[in-house]
Motif scaffolding. Structure first.
Motif, short mmCIF file in Angstrom:
data_model
loop_
_atom_site.label_atom_id
_atom_site.label_comp_id
_atom_site.label_asym_id
_atom_site.label_seq_id
_atom_site.Cartn_x
_atom_site.Cartn_y
_atom_site.Cartn_z
N ASN A 170 0.83 -1.20 0.00
CA ASN A 170 0.00 0.00 0.00
C ASN A 170 0.86 1.25 0.00
OD1 ASN A 170 -2.34 -1.49 -0.02
ND2 ASN A 170 -2.79 -1.22 2.15
N ALA A 171 1.95 1.21 0.78
CA ALA A 171 2.87 2.35 0.81
C ALA A 171 3.58 2.52 -0.53
CB ALA A 171 3.89 2.15 1.93
N LEU A 172 3.89 1.40 -1.20
CA LEU A 172 4.50 1.47 -2.54
C LEU A 172 3.58 2.18 -3.51
CD1 LEU A 172 6.50 0.65 -4.82
CD2 LEU A 172 5.25 -1.52 -4.95
N VAL A 173 2.31 1.80 -3.51
CA VAL A 173 1.34 2.42 -4.42
C VAL A 173 1.17 3.90 -4.11
CG1 VAL A 173 -1.07 2.44 -5.15
CG2 VAL A 173 0.11 0.27 -4.85
N ALA A 174 1.05 4.23 -2.82
CA ALA A 174 0.87 5.62 -2.41
C ALA A 174 2.10 6.47 -2.72
CB ALA A 174 0.55 5.69 -0.92
N SER A 175 3.27 5.85 -2.79
CA SER A 175 4.51 6.59 -2.97
C SER A 175 4.95 6.67 -4.43
CB SER A 175 5.63 5.93 -2.15
OG SER A 175 5.28 5.84 -0.78
N SER A 176 4.25 5.99 -5.31
CA SER A 176 4.60 5.99 -6.73
C SER A 176 3.89 7.12 -7.46
CB SER A 176 4.23 4.64 -7.37
OG SER A 176 4.91 3.59 -6.74
N PRO A 177 4.43 7.56 -8.60
CA PRO A 177 3.75 8.60 -9.37
C PRO A 177 2.33 8.21 -9.72
CG PRO A 177 5.95 8.21 -10.22
CD PRO A 177 5.69 7.12 -9.21
#
Length: 201
Positions: free
Chosen positions: A70-77
């Motif tokens: 979830n953090a990966l998705v939120a942190s990606s463009p």
């Protein structure tokens, strides 16, 4: 399993954003989680290549897999990634509302993949699992589609790749997918001793 991509400046920036996102949830990643975040950041920042198609993260429930992706998705463009729950995704693809009279089910599935995944660079699946032959056939086509369209696939699962569809009568159906994961994905076991669900207030 492919060799890990190099640690680049974009990878370091993505790693820092992921860590900040997790800390915003008042969680302090443990050593194993930090290692996974570093590996996942390098892989996701490099995205798809002929040798590196994705990341497969597995381990018992409550170890932080969902939190990290979830953090990966939120942190990606924006518009780069999309996140789905595995079974909900396939139920949506095969929904009667998406069917045209007389249309073959295979055509519905192919068109659904094109509709849902168009323009994506990173596809994130939570609870990637295979419990019946139908799951296996869908999974094979999904992994193949992502490879053909250069979509970096990140999946979490409670099961190691070789235990997908753990039924001797049907296991052969998912073996091509397992072989692809073992050969072209970064495979990481997140198996820390702490079940973080027990720490929730």
């Amino acid at each position: 399993m492919p060799s890990l991509p190099p640690i680049t400046a974009p990878a370091r920036e993505l790693e820092a954003r992921i860590l900040r996102n997790i800390e915003d949830h008042e969680v302090s990643p443990d050593t194993q989680q930090k290692r996974l975040i570093s590996i996942l950041s390098s892989a996701a920042a490099s995205r798809f290549s002929d040798e590196h198609h994705g990341a497969y993260i597995y381990g018992p429930p409550g170890r932080g897999k969902t939190l990290i992706i979830n953090a990966l998705v939120a942190s990606s463009p924006r518009q780069t990634p999309a996140r789905f729950h595995f079974h909900e995704f396939f139920q949506n693809l095969n929904s009667p509302k998406n069917r045209v009279p007389g249309q073959r089910l295979g055509a519905i599935f192919s068109q659904g993949l094109e509709r849902e995944l168009k323009g994506l660079k990173i596809l994130v699946f939570d609870e990637f699992r295979c419990t019946e032959p139908g799951d296996a056939m869908l999974m094979v086509r999904l992994v193949k589609y992502c490879a053909e369209h250069s979509i970096f696939l990140v999946a979490t699962s409670n099961y190691e790749p070789d235990r997908l569809l753990d039924d001797d009568a049907f296991h052969h159906l998912v073996q091509p997918t397992i072989a692809s994961i073992r050969e072209n994905f970064t495979v990481f076991e997140l198996d820390g001793s702490v079940d973080y669900r027990t720490l929730a207030v």
